[in-house]
Design a protein around this motif. Sequence first.
Motif: not given
Length: 133
Positions: A98-107
């Motif tokens: 989802x934008x904006x996201x501080x995460x690099x990746x969701x698994x």
Amino acid sequence: MRKKNRWMVKAMLSVSLISFNSISLAKVEKQELTQVRKEGTASFYNDKYHGHATTSGEAYDKNGMTAAHNSLPIGTRLRVTNLKNNRSVIVKVNDRLHHPSRRLIDVSKKAAKELGFVSAGLTKVKIEILGMA
């Protein structure tokens, strides 16, 4: 007639330059993507998304080995390594964050279990590209 010829030459030259630049940029972008090794924060999908459609059109499967990333092409295979315990998994990108996201990746939840961070919710990871779609 001369003005028409000059205009035609300018137009063809412009199209040639634009084509050359887009081909060059595409090569650079693909080359950069194949060399990506990034570190950042990972999280995992909530169970409530199980069965919902992903960006790729596939249904999210909490028992699959998939991930969401905002800039890598759908279908890219990644090695995700938990930097806190050095556990690694291989996942396929099939969704976007989802934008904006501080995460690099969701698994997926299964990937998070194998990486050992379900109880923590978040962890620091390194991602490496194994193959492009």
